[in-house]
Design a protein around this motif. Sequence first.
Motif, mmCIF file in Angstrom:
data_model
loop_
_atom_site.group_PDB
_atom_site.id
_atom_site.type_symbol
_atom_site.label_atom_id
_atom_site.label_comp_id
_atom_site.label_asym_id
_atom_site.label_seq_id
_atom_site.Cartn_x
_atom_site.Cartn_y
_atom_site.Cartn_z
ATOM 1 N N LEU A 65 0.806 -1.216 0.000
ATOM 2 C CA LEU A 65 0.000 0.000 0.000
ATOM 3 C C LEU A 65 0.842 1.271 0.000
ATOM 4 O O LEU A 65 0.450 2.280 -0.578
ATOM 5 C CB LEU A 65 -0.947 0.001 1.201
ATOM 6 N N GLN A 66 1.987 1.230 0.642
ATOM 7 C CA GLN A 66 2.821 2.426 0.721
ATOM 8 C C GLN A 66 3.293 2.887 -0.666
ATOM 9 O O GLN A 66 3.381 4.079 -0.920
ATOM 10 C CB GLN A 66 4.035 2.197 1.638
ATOM 11 N N THR A 67 3.561 1.936 -1.539
ATOM 12 C CA THR A 67 3.973 2.296 -2.901
ATOM 13 C C THR A 67 2.877 3.088 -3.595
ATOM 14 O O THR A 67 3.140 4.107 -4.241
ATOM 15 C CB THR A 67 4.309 1.023 -3.713
ATOM 16 N N GLY A 68 1.646 2.632 -3.473
ATOM 17 C CA GLY A 68 0.517 3.342 -4.070
ATOM 18 C C GLY A 68 0.317 4.711 -3.452
ATOM 19 O O GLY A 68 0.077 5.698 -4.152
ATOM 20 N N ARG A 69 0.440 4.792 -2.145
ATOM 21 C CA ARG A 69 0.315 6.089 -1.461
ATOM 22 C C ARG A 69 1.407 7.044 -1.917
ATOM 23 O O ARG A 69 1.148 8.232 -2.137
ATOM 24 C CB ARG A 69 0.380 5.897 0.055
ATOM 25 N N ASP A 70 2.633 6.540 -2.012
ATOM 26 C CA ASP A 70 3.754 7.390 -2.452
ATOM 27 C C ASP A 70 3.521 7.906 -3.866
ATOM 28 O O ASP A 70 3.816 9.059 -4.163
ATOM 29 C CB ASP A 70 5.074 6.625 -2.382
ATOM 30 N N TYR A 71 2.996 7.047 -4.742
ATOM 31 C CA TYR A 71 2.723 7.497 -6.100
ATOM 32 C C TYR A 71 1.695 8.622 -6.077
ATOM 33 O O TYR A 71 1.883 9.663 -6.707
ATOM 34 C CB TYR A 71 2.223 6.351 -6.989
ATOM 35 N N LEU A 72 0.605 8.420 -5.345
ATOM 36 C CA LEU A 72 -0.462 9.423 -5.322
ATOM 37 C C LEU A 72 -0.053 10.726 -4.633
ATOM 38 O O LEU A 72 -0.467 11.805 -5.039
ATOM 39 C CB LEU A 72 -1.705 8.851 -4.639
#
Length: 185
Positions: free
Chosen positions: A3-10
């Motif tokens: 999930l952190q990867t997705g949050r970082d992208y957004l």
Amino acid sequence: FGLQTGRDYLTLTAPVLSALESDGSGPFLNMIPSVFISLRKLGFSGQLALLVHAAFAVVVIAVLISDLLRTADPWRRVLLVLVATCLVAPYIHIYDLTILVVAGLLMLRLGPVAAGAPFWRLAAFVMVTWLAPYLTMIFGRIGVPVMPLLLLAAFLMTKGYRAKNSSLQTDAPRPDGGTGFPGLR
């Protein structure tokens, strides 16, 4: 991963990319063949370019939906969707243009007679679809962002396509249940 990867992208990547595409400059913009970026490269503000792109995209989508509803030919539908996708996406990059290669290969499979067009038109369609990433970079570097016009021409060519080759004509079910492409059902 996670999930952190997705949050970082957004929260980190997407805002930087958005700012670059709407207000930035430099060679990165040479990799985006959209109406939006082409107008930006011609000196339009990010907001005005995006507004013009949105209006253009609405027209393309309306034509696409109209054509999808009027045709029973699945190959024409595929061609329309593949090329229209490249026209309506404001942030499409050269590495996304591989979907145009599929359109070019499909047109080659259909052939000039099946496509209902003279050979030169088929050749132009295939060249634009195969070379789109390179043409985007070349025209971008020399300050002539014409790729949206070339993609629009390809889209209009797909509108004129009519399947005449019985091995690809799929308005009626094929006796073998196939698609006309070896190995693909």
